[in-house]
Scaffold this motif. Structure first.
Motif: not given
Length: 518
Positions: A461-473
């Motif tokens: 899922q592109p949106l969830v993947y992007t958020l996973d990269l941006l959220i470090p914790i």
């Protein structure tokens, strides 16, 4: 010792009047003839020798029982030198409208009230004198005398280390010592106030270093002229005073020095004009290490020279649009509150529209970069409950500091400024996070990733993947399940991870500050 037969008619009149304290008035009553400026032409009928006055004051004619002896003389020409150095004088002296041929000396003397009003004197020397009463020189003209054992430059009024139990009254006086010292009074100890008002003019430096002025120095409307290069008009270095009133048209053509001065109440320059040295080489006000409770710097016009307030401390600062020149030294300057003068009203400067930009521009008038003025201004805003303004000031500090850094550090600083506002603009980090989320979602949706382990994990899922990269914790399970065979897309993923650490930290810091404030 003078005999009575040797005295002239005016001297005999003074001799006879002294034991009873009666005044001897030698004026004619014709204004043109009684002008002190023409006193050098007064004849024998209006002349009294200085030696006769000295003899009277040293016991030449004892007081009458039931009367208080006092020397009162008006409209006289005093010939010869009035030399009372080291004398112990138990009588008050009153000279009114007199013209002195030579200087007057009270060096090391002890005397009662000394009044020389509406007169002309070519110098008064009273170093280390003790005056039990007032020193009254109202409306008199005091000219410079030659150098003394205490002062090696020409001086008009010399009061170094003198003690005066009353006040010093110089209202309307003119003290002239061009190129020298109009008043040399270092170490002067007053019990009353020093009043230089009502048209007071001094040509030459007024020196009151380490003076003790418990009733204050009052120079409303006074004019001080010190035309020499780097001239100092008024020097109050390390003086201790209750009040410094240099207001209502007070004008200084030369530096006003308050280095280390301690003012227990108010130091005011309201409506003053500080021209600085005529050659422009020197400050208009030197207030390093000054301490005052209330510092009113609402001038009538901007100073012509610099203003130096380094390491000064005041509780209340008042200023207006005319207060500050192009160069202001503020490193170490500490204040508790700032009030501005607008339309004749004093208002708290904090919270006003444009306040932060105005105050930052004020700090930027200081040569070079020093962090303390920014920290002090931010502290003031915080104490007033304006945290947003405080952060704006600290952001301005970082931007100013950046200009002093090497090129690589400046580039890094610009990046921090644009992305997170050096941490003082957390909302900016949120904007960047949203923009990067949109960019990542759009980029990853146009490419096909490769699963780390086929047949396992959640679907991409592109949106969830992007958020996973941006959220470090923590993790959403996407970053570890997929990778990109396309190097350009993989590098985008790495950049999102790096930006995520910086931006998310800034957002968390901003939310924490907001919660603490609430």
């Amino acid at each position: 010792m003078l005999s009575y037969d040797e005295l002239t008619a005016p001297e005999r009149a003074l001799w006879d009047a002294f034991p009873e304290g009666r005044r001897v008035d030698l004026r004619t009553g014709v204004p043109e003839d009684d002008r002190v400026a023409g006193g050098g032409g007064w004849g024998a009928g209006r002349t009294v020798r200085g030696a006769v006055i000295v003899a009277l004051l040293l016991g030449g004619n004892a007081a009458q029982p039931g009367a208080v002896a006092c020397l009162r003389l008006a409209g006289a020409r005093i010939s010869g030198r009035l030399d009372l150095a080291g004398a112990e004088i138990v009588n008050a002296l009153w000279f009114e409208g007199c013209w002195f041929e030579e200087s007057v000396s009270f060096l090391g003397a002890t005397t009662r009230t000394l009044a020389i009003t509406d007169s002309r004197v070519p110098g008064i020397e009273a170093d280390s004198a003790r005056i039990e009463g007032n020193l009254d020189l109202r409306r008199s003209v005091v000219e410079s005398l030659a150098s003394s054992p205490f002062n090696h430059v020409s001086t008009a009024l010399s009061l170094s280390d003198a003690r005066v139990s009353g006040g010093m009254l110089l209202n309307g006086a003119r003290i002239n010592a061009p190129g020298g010292w109009a008043m040399a009074a270092g170490g002067l100890a007053m019990e009353g106030g020093v009043f230089c008002q009502g048209g007071f003019v001094a040509r030459g430096q007024i020196r009151l270093m380490e003076a003790q002025l418990p009733r204050g120095l009052h120079m409303r409307g006074a004019r001080l002229e010190c035309p020499g290069p780097r001239g100092v008009a008024l020097s109050l270095d390390h003086a201790v005073a209750s009040t410094l009133n240099l207001s209502d048209g007070f004008t200084a053509d030369g530096t006003v020095r308050l280095r280390g001065a301690q003012v227990s109440d108010k130091a005011t320059f309201e409506g003053a004009v500080l021209n600085g040295p005529p050659d422009g080489d020197g400050p208009a006000l030197l207030g390093m290490l000054m301490q005052a409770v209330d510092f009113d710097f609402t001038l009538a016009q901007p100073p012509s020279g610099t203003v130096d307030l380094r390491a000064a401390q005041v509780s209340y600062l008042h200023d207006n649009e005319h207060s500050w020149p192009d160069v202001v030294e503020l490193d170490g300057f500490v204040y508790g509150s700032i009030k501005v003068d607008e339309a004749g009203e004093r208002r708290e400067a904090v919270g006003r529209r444009g306040s932060v930009a105005h105050r930052v521009a004020w700090i930027r008038r200081s040569p070079g970069y020093t962090p303390q003025p920014y920290e002090q201004l931010a502290t003031w805003y915080r104490k007033a409950g304006h945290d947003d303004e405080a952060r704006c000031v600290l952001l301005a500090k970082q931007r100013h500091r950046r200009q002093t850094l090497p090129r690589a550090a400046r580039a890094w600083g610009r990046l921090l400024d644009v992305t997170v506002g050096y941490g003082y603009r957390p909302w900016l980090a949120g904007v960047w996070l949203l923009a990067l989320t949109f960019l990542g979602t759009l980029s990853f949706s146009t490419h096909t990733p490769t699963p780390v382990q086929r047949g396992e994990g959640a679907p991409f899922q592109p949106l969830v993947y992007t958020l996973d990269l941006l959220i470090p914790i923590g993790g959403l399970g996407q970053r570890t399940a997929w990778y990109w065979p396309n190097d350009s897309v993989q590098w985008l993923a790495y950049l999102l991870i790096a930006f995520g650490w910086v931006l998310t930290t800034a957002v968390i810091a901003g939310v924490t500050r907001a919660l603490q404030k609430s």
